[in-house]
Design a protein around this motif. Sequence first.
Motif, mmCIF file in Angstrom:
data_model
loop_
_atom_site.group_PDB
_atom_site.id
_atom_site.type_symbol
_atom_site.label_atom_id
_atom_site.label_comp_id
_atom_site.label_asym_id
_atom_site.label_seq_id
_atom_site.Cartn_x
_atom_site.Cartn_y
_atom_site.Cartn_z
ATOM 1 N N PHE A 125 44.063 38.988 72.094
ATOM 2 C CA PHE A 125 44.401 37.574 72.051
ATOM 3 C C PHE A 125 45.268 37.350 70.816
ATOM 4 N N LEU A 126 45.550 36.106 70.499
ATOM 5 C CA LEU A 126 46.265 35.774 69.272
ATOM 6 C C LEU A 126 45.411 36.147 68.061
ATOM 7 N N SER A 127 46.031 36.184 66.905
ATOM 8 C CA SER A 127 45.286 36.352 65.664
ATOM 9 C C SER A 127 44.303 35.192 65.532
ATOM 10 N N GLY A 128 43.139 35.440 64.917
ATOM 11 C CA GLY A 128 42.096 34.421 64.804
ATOM 12 C C GLY A 128 42.581 33.077 64.289
ATOM 13 N N PRO A 129 43.233 33.024 63.126
ATOM 14 C CA PRO A 129 43.677 31.735 62.590
ATOM 15 C C PRO A 129 44.745 31.043 63.438
ATOM 16 N N MET A 130 45.391 31.805 64.318
ATOM 17 C CA MET A 130 46.423 31.230 65.180
ATOM 18 C C MET A 130 45.883 30.782 66.535
ATOM 19 N N GLY A 131 44.569 30.872 66.719
ATOM 20 C CA GLY A 131 43.948 30.424 67.956
ATOM 21 C C GLY A 131 43.185 31.492 68.713
ATOM 22 N N GLY A 132 43.198 32.724 68.224
ATOM 23 C CA GLY A 132 42.505 33.810 68.917
ATOM 24 C C GLY A 132 41.004 33.603 69.029
ATOM 25 N N ASP A 133 40.400 33.046 67.970
ATOM 26 C CA ASP A 133 38.961 32.748 68.033
ATOM 27 C C ASP A 133 38.676 31.767 69.165
ATOM 28 N N GLN A 134 39.537 30.776 69.306
ATOM 29 C CA GLN A 134 39.346 29.773 70.346
ATOM 30 C C GLN A 134 39.603 30.359 71.732
ATOM 31 N N GLN A 135 40.562 31.276 71.844
ATOM 32 C CA GLN A 135 40.787 31.931 73.133
ATOM 33 C C GLN A 135 39.556 32.736 73.548
ATOM 34 N N ILE A 136 38.956 33.436 72.606
ATOM 35 C CA ILE A 136 37.733 34.186 72.912
ATOM 36 C C ILE A 136 36.629 33.222 73.314
ATOM 37 N N GLY A 137 36.497 32.115 72.594
ATOM 38 C CA GLY A 137 35.497 31.109 72.944
ATOM 39 C C GLY A 137 35.688 30.586 74.361
ATOM 40 N N ALA A 138 36.940 30.367 74.750
ATOM 41 C CA ALA A 138 37.214 29.905 76.119
ATOM 42 C C ALA A 138 36.790 30.958 77.139
ATOM 43 N N TYR A 139 37.060 32.224 76.856
ATOM 44 C CA TYR A 139 36.641 33.294 77.768
ATOM 45 C C TYR A 139 35.121 33.365 77.877
ATOM 46 N N ILE A 140 34.433 33.121 76.774
ATOM 47 C CA ILE A 140 32.973 33.108 76.822
ATOM 48 C C ILE A 140 32.504 31.960 77.711
ATOM 49 N N ALA A 141 33.073 30.768 77.527
ATOM 50 C CA ALA A 141 32.681 29.603 78.329
ATOM 51 C C ALA A 141 32.992 29.802 79.806
ATOM 52 N N GLU A 142 34.018 30.567 80.106
ATOM 53 C CA GLU A 142 34.386 30.858 81.498
ATOM 54 C C GLU A 142 33.633 32.070 82.048
ATOM 55 N N GLN A 143 32.701 32.604 81.265
ATOM 56 C CA GLN A 143 31.886 33.767 81.634
ATOM 57 C C GLN A 143 32.749 34.991 81.931
ATOM 58 N N LYS A 144 33.808 35.165 81.122
ATOM 59 C CA LYS A 144 34.695 36.317 81.229
ATOM 60 C C LYS A 144 34.445 37.337 80.129
ATOM 61 N N LEU A 145 33.488 37.039 79.236
ATOM 62 C CA LEU A 145 33.064 37.983 78.200
ATOM 63 C C LEU A 145 31.545 38.040 78.195
ATOM 64 N N ASP A 146 31.008 39.222 77.941
ATOM 65 C CA ASP A 146 29.566 39.438 78.026
ATOM 66 C C ASP A 146 28.901 39.717 76.684
ATOM 67 N N MET A 147 29.689 39.984 75.644
ATOM 68 C CA MET A 147 29.119 40.340 74.345
ATOM 69 C C MET A 147 30.165 40.063 73.268
ATOM 70 N N LEU A 148 29.686 39.681 72.095
ATOM 71 C CA LEU A 148 30.571 39.416 70.961
ATOM 72 C C LEU A 148 30.127 40.260 69.768
ATOM 73 N N ILE A 149 31.024 41.112 69.295
ATOM 74 C CA ILE A 149 30.821 41.858 68.059
ATOM 75 C C ILE A 149 31.761 41.201 67.048
ATOM 76 N N PHE A 150 31.193 40.470 66.097
ATOM 77 C CA PHE A 150 31.981 39.676 65.155
ATOM 78 C C PHE A 150 31.506 39.974 63.740
ATOM 79 N N PHE A 151 32.194 40.887 63.088
ATOM 80 C CA PHE A 151 31.849 41.237 61.712
ATOM 81 C C PHE A 151 32.499 40.206 60.791
ATOM 82 N N TRP A 152 31.713 39.211 60.401
ATOM 83 C CA TRP A 152 32.261 38.179 59.529
ATOM 84 C C TRP A 152 31.804 38.409 58.107
ATOM 85 N N ASP A 153 32.578 37.886 57.187
ATOM 86 C CA ASP A 153 32.321 38.079 55.767
ATOM 87 C C ASP A 153 31.672 36.817 55.207
ATOM 88 N N PRO A 154 30.356 36.829 54.984
ATOM 89 C CA PRO A 154 29.682 35.615 54.533
ATOM 90 C C PRO A 154 29.998 35.253 53.084
#
Length: 152
Positions: free
Chosen positions: A63-92
Amino acid sequence: MHYKHIKAPATKRIALVAHDHMKPILADWCATHQEKLARHELWSTGTTGNIVKQGSGLTPQRFLSGPMGGDQQIGAYIAEQKLDMLIFFWDPLASMPHDPDVKALLRIAAVWNIPVACNPSSADLLIASPLLDESYSYRVPDYEAYETHRNE
């Protein structure tokens, strides 16, 4: 909210996302689990996908880079049940200018009840699960029932 049960496919559709300082760690994790991950359909945000490919040889759809909308594209795929798992290594410990997008992505993953790993330890547990390579039933919001009830 009404819920229904759906089946996760045996071949999972896995999203790979990482904050800047975590991208090399995700790439190393993917290299360690390359054999298992290669059996599944991989998706990623743009920059993360490049680093995962360089570090592991895996080639996620990007998808696009996260800050350019990629996070939101992934979120849309999750809502559309097109993704089954999220591996998100975030830096707290790092502040992110797109922090609202990150929170929205984690929220939508929780709403649609998909497995989420936010660090290598939890990702290790998910990848080792016998359910990774099997179909299984899980509960999701019943959007059709929600719409029907809302319009009454």
